[in-house]
Scaffold this active site. Structure first.
Site, mmCIF file in Angstrom:
data_model
loop_
_atom_site.group_PDB
_atom_site.id
_atom_site.type_symbol
_atom_site.label_atom_id
_atom_site.label_comp_id
_atom_site.label_asym_id
_atom_site.label_seq_id
_atom_site.Cartn_x
_atom_site.Cartn_y
_atom_site.Cartn_z
ATOM 1 N N ASN C 241 0.836 -1.272 0.088
ATOM 2 C CA ASN C 241 -0.004 0.031 -0.072
ATOM 3 C C ASN C 241 0.731 1.295 -0.155
ATOM 4 O O ASN C 241 0.746 1.973 0.948
ATOM 5 C CB ASN C 241 -0.973 -0.050 1.177
ATOM 6 C CG ASN C 241 -1.748 -1.317 1.315
ATOM 7 O OD1 ASN C 241 -2.412 -1.789 0.270
ATOM 8 N ND2 ASN C 241 -1.829 -1.601 2.431
ATOM 9 N N CYS C 242 1.498 1.470 -1.186
ATOM 10 C CA CYS C 242 2.462 2.344 -1.028
ATOM 11 C C CYS C 242 2.421 3.757 -1.732
ATOM 12 O O CYS C 242 1.329 4.017 -2.272
ATOM 13 C CB CYS C 242 3.796 1.879 -2.061
ATOM 14 S SG CYS C 242 3.968 0.166 -1.883
ATOM 15 N N VAL C 243 2.830 4.525 -1.299
ATOM 16 C CA VAL C 243 2.956 5.988 -1.729
ATOM 17 C C VAL C 243 1.524 6.752 -1.689
ATOM 18 O O VAL C 243 0.587 6.274 -1.132
ATOM 19 C CB VAL C 243 3.701 6.415 -3.224
ATOM 20 C CG1 VAL C 243 5.198 6.876 -2.693
ATOM 21 C CG2 VAL C 243 3.840 5.209 -3.964
#
Lengths: 63, 348, 428
Positions: C241-243
């Site tokens: 669940n990046c950036v």
């Protein structure tokens, strides 16, 4: 004072002091509190040295 | 019925004279004058130049606002549907005048405007974001090419047609990025572009690599032991609760915080508002981003004169360069007013 | 390595007594699904909702999107390290419920979570307005630490996705696609005369809600390495669940990586697609230097003529992108970059934080700072108030009537740097 020096060079900073890591540029959570503060002091002293040094262009203060 | 166009030119193109006549005051003549003849041909039956506004270059430079207002007035009086200015090629004062009157008329009357300038004309950088500027050669030898492009761009606007890509229309880029939907997904566009690049065939990048400003380095601080040092950060350090609501990304503001008597940034008293990195470590000890503790020590020891009692903070995450620049100018001004000699900027 | 994707096309979801697919309808036993997820002691409550394309539904804060997949045959199980053991995947047969997705939501972990609108102007930008979504709303027990909480949510999404597919093993696929990835010796001698091309696949690896996992290994701890594209299809790479929501690569877009899809489409025609190199985007300069040099070294060992390089995120990862670019170009390897832009709300600023003259071939997935107003929806799944604190939102984003003013940044997958969407940018 920044970690990703190439970006500081690209965007035109003149006095650059490389730091530790993006989420903790002036610290290192893996160190003891005393050692961490000593590290921070060393970096800040280098920044003061950079501010006291004449430069004629972009300069990275590695030491 | 043909669209009514007003045309702005300088004293030289009006045949009044060269540098010696650059002070000549504005006048309006009905119908075409000078390069208006060629424009008349290019516009054909669709638009008619009903009046020509003539002004000396120096007169304009010395009375920019007044003359711009007069051009707006003339456009009103002649019930103009549009304004053409120039072409001014590489003439600096004339180019700036052409671009200025275009912007003034567009803002006041919201009617189509266009001018034609050489790429390096100082008028370009001043107004390229506001008005369409046809790319012209650096001298009047380029008149033959500039005139049909001016007519085409103006007529398109008058008819309410959308302007195409700058290269297609012969316009200088405004330098503004706009989103659009392509036929193909980005991945397929990338593979297709690579195939062209590998074959040595021409391809068009969707984004030309950015260019950044350069500044002349400041002289060093003469005596650190008497200097007032300030802290500024893009790492998002703020008092707990983020009182100025600085956004986690694409910050629209910066905060100014008093740290009189604060010797250490403690967990629960300060935090980061930055949404672009793992906040755990900065929230545990905000000095890891903004070294207030160390600077207080150095202040006490006399290594610096003093730590400025106010720090400035914003979030450098997805934050536009233009915004950052405006923050920097304002912060710089306040620091200068407070007689700060040097600044340590920390970034994450 | 050969992999067959057995795809069942799903066009509708419904609750029912038995989970399975029939006539493009996926029926789900809600109780069974929820009780499976509640086996995790860190979850106090799980709610499940359905959202279809065109519905007046908004989902936020959305954490991840996962496509239901499971192995039908072959070693291992999908999402190795999470659902399956850490055995090598990418061979045999995999079942895909195409057109369906599991979306995870629940209490905000960090500002990188996003918005999915199933209709209206926001729906134009997110890939997940086109999928039939099972939306899971989690409530954790008290006292779960944030990094652990993120992992709990992530694992629950995979379990749900795997469960849905596994219940359809007996159902007949609508299409079967075959992907071959031959041994290097064969790959290198195939298609003489065509340029050899590899994919340099950059993975976010910067800490809480900035991580990516490869076979259960945190990508910040890897040296760049090679992976078979068929392993990617089996979920060997998953999202932490990046950036920002707009340009994080969700697990859904990893398994459906469109760069891999396009490279396969041109394979044997214009290019010889010989490999995928994964690399990370770490938080120290030494890591960035090491990883970019090592990744380019792998490309040189493969002897490729060209590289497609996709970034994940923005800001400091632009430095990784630029290093990958010039190091490859100076090694004689031609590059095309896929990125997105942060050019300011008015589009007048520099789009990237770093630059190099070698980056002359760049595809962009649009300006994430562009502002959009999302009209109110009849139903909101999740917590609308988070619009004020997610990246791309701002204080006051959520208006009284339920509409929201946000940057595209806040919309899930809007400016996917895998090039998932048709959006792009141009200079006016």
């Amino acid at each position: 004072m920044c970690t990703i020096v190439p970006i500081s060079l690209s965007i035109g900073a003149n006095r650059i002091v490389p730091t530790v890591s993006i989420p903790h540029p002036l610290g290192n959570p893996e160190l003891s509190p005393e050692a961490e503060k000593a590290l921070r002091r060393e970096l800040v002293e280098r920044a003061l040295k950079a501010l006291s040094t004449p430069v004629d262009g972009q300069t990275v203060f590695n030491k | 019925m043909a669209y009514r166009v007003i045309h702005y030119i300088n004293q030289f193109f009006a045949g009044i004279g060269g540098e010696e006549k650059a002070d000549v005051a504005p006048e309006v003549r009905e119908g075409v004058v000078g390069p208006g003849m060629a424009l008349k041909g290019a516009l054909g039956n669709e638009a008619e130049i009903v009046a020509t506004f003539i002004c000396g270059d120096n007169h304009f430079a010395n009375n920019m606002e007044a003359v711009s207002a007069q051009v707006v007035e003339a456009a009103r009086k002649y019930r103009a549907d549009a304004l053409i200015a120039g072409p001014a090629f590489n003439a600096g004062r004339y180019g700036t005048a052409c671009a200025s009157v275009c912007a003034a008329v567009k803002n006041a009357l919201d009617i189509p405007v266009v001018t034609a300038l050489y790429r390096e004309n100082p008028g370009v950088d001043l107004f390229r974001k506001e008005i369409p500027i046809v790319e012209a050669a650096d001298s009047a030898r380029g008149m033959g090419k500039a005139v049909p492009a001016l007519a085409r761009v103006l007529l398109k606007q008058l008819k309410g047609e959308a302007l195409g890509a700058p290269a297609e229309e012969g316009l200088l880029e405004k330098g503004i990025r706009q989103n659009m939907f392509y036929e193909q997904p980005g991945a397929e566009r990338a593979v297709s572009m690579l195939i062209k690049k590998l074959k040595g065939e021409p391809f068009v990048t969707e984004y030309a690599m950015p260019v950044f400003d350069r500044v002349t380095p400041r002289p060093p601080v003469a005596d650190m032991r008497t200097a007032r040092i300030a802290l500024v950060t893009s790492g998002g350090i703020v008092p707990f609760g983020n009182p100025d609501h600085i956004a986690a990304s694409s910050a629209q503001n910066f905060g100014q915080y008093d740290i009189t008597g604060v010797t250490d940034l403690l967990q629960g008293k300060y935090q980061t508002a930055h949404g672009g990195y793992d906040q755990t470590y900065a929230n545990q000890d905000p000095d890891r981003v903004l070294p207030v503790d160390v600077l207080r020590d150095l202040e006490k020891e006399g290594a610096i004169g003093s730590l400025h009692p106010v720090f400035y903070s914003t979030v450098g995450n997805g934050t536009a360069v233009a915004k950052a620049k405006s923050f920097g100018i304002e912060i710089g001004k306040r620091l200068k007013d407070a007689q700060v000699q040097a600044v340590i900027l920390t970034s994450t | 390595m050969n992999l067959e994707l057995h795809k069942i096309a799903i066009r509708k979801l419904e609750w029912g007594p038995r989970t399975g697919a029939r006539d493009h309808v996926l029926t789900i036993n809600k109780e069974e699904l929820v009780s499976l997820l509640l086996e995790d002691p860190a979850l106090r409550k799980v709610e499940a909702e359905l959202a279809h394309p065109g519905d007046s539904v908004r989902i936020l804060p959305c954490k991840d999107a996962v496509e239901p997949r499971c192995k039908l045959e072959g070693p291992g199980e999908v999402f190795p390290g999470w659902i399956g053991d850490v055995e090598t995947v990418g061979q045999g047969k995999t079942l895909v419920l195409e057109g369906a997705a599991v979306l995870t939501t629940g209490r905000l972990v960090a500002p990188q979570e996003g918005i999915v609108d199933m209709s209206g102007p926001g729906a134009e930008y997110t890939p997940f307005s086109k999928t039939c979504n099972v939306v899971l709303v989690f409530e954790p027990v008290e006292g779960v630490e944030l990094h652990e909480l993120e992992a709990v949510y992530r694992r629950a999404g995979f379990r749900a996705a795997h469960y849905l597919a596994a219940c359809c093993k007996a159902d007949k696929p609508d299409t079967v696609e075959s992907y071959a990835f031959p041994p290097m010796t064969e790959a290198m001698s195939a298609f003489p005369g065509l340029p050899k091309v590899a994919y340099l696949y950059m993975l976010q690896s910067q800490g809480l809600l900035h991580d990516t996992w490869v076979y259960g290994v945190d990508a910040k701890k890897i040296l760049p390495t090679m992976i078979s594209p068929t392993e990617v299809m089996d979920g060997a790479i998953i999202s932490g669940n990046c950036v920002s929501a707009c340009d994080k690569n969700s697990t859904y877009t990893h398994v459906n990586n469109p760069v891999i899809k396009s490279l396969y489409a041109h394979h044997g025609k214009d290019i010889n697609f010989v490999g995928v190199i994964i690399t990370n985007e770490n938080v120290t300069l030494a890591d960035k230097k090491r990883s970019s040099s090592y990744a380019v070294k792998l490309a040189r060992m493969l002897g490729v003529d060209g590289l497609v390089i996709s970034e994940e995120g923005f800001g400091n990862p632009d430095a990784d992108l630029i290093m990958n670019c010039w190091k490859a170009e100076r090694a004689g390897i031609k590059t095309v970059l896929i990125t997105d832009e942060y050019a300011g709300r008015d589009g007048s600023s520099q789009s990237l934080a770093d630059s190099c003259p070698e980056g002359n071939a760049c595809v962009t997935a649009g300006n994430a700072n562009e502002v959009i107003v999302l009209p109110p929806m009849q139903k909101v799944i999740g917590e609308p108030a988070t619009a004020d604190v997610i990246a791309g939102g701002f204080f006051g984003s959520l208006r009284e009537d339920g509409s929201m003013e946000v940057e595209l940044q806040a919309i899930m997958g809007a400016t996917s740097e895998l090039g998932f969407n048709r959006i792009g940018g141009r200079t006016l």
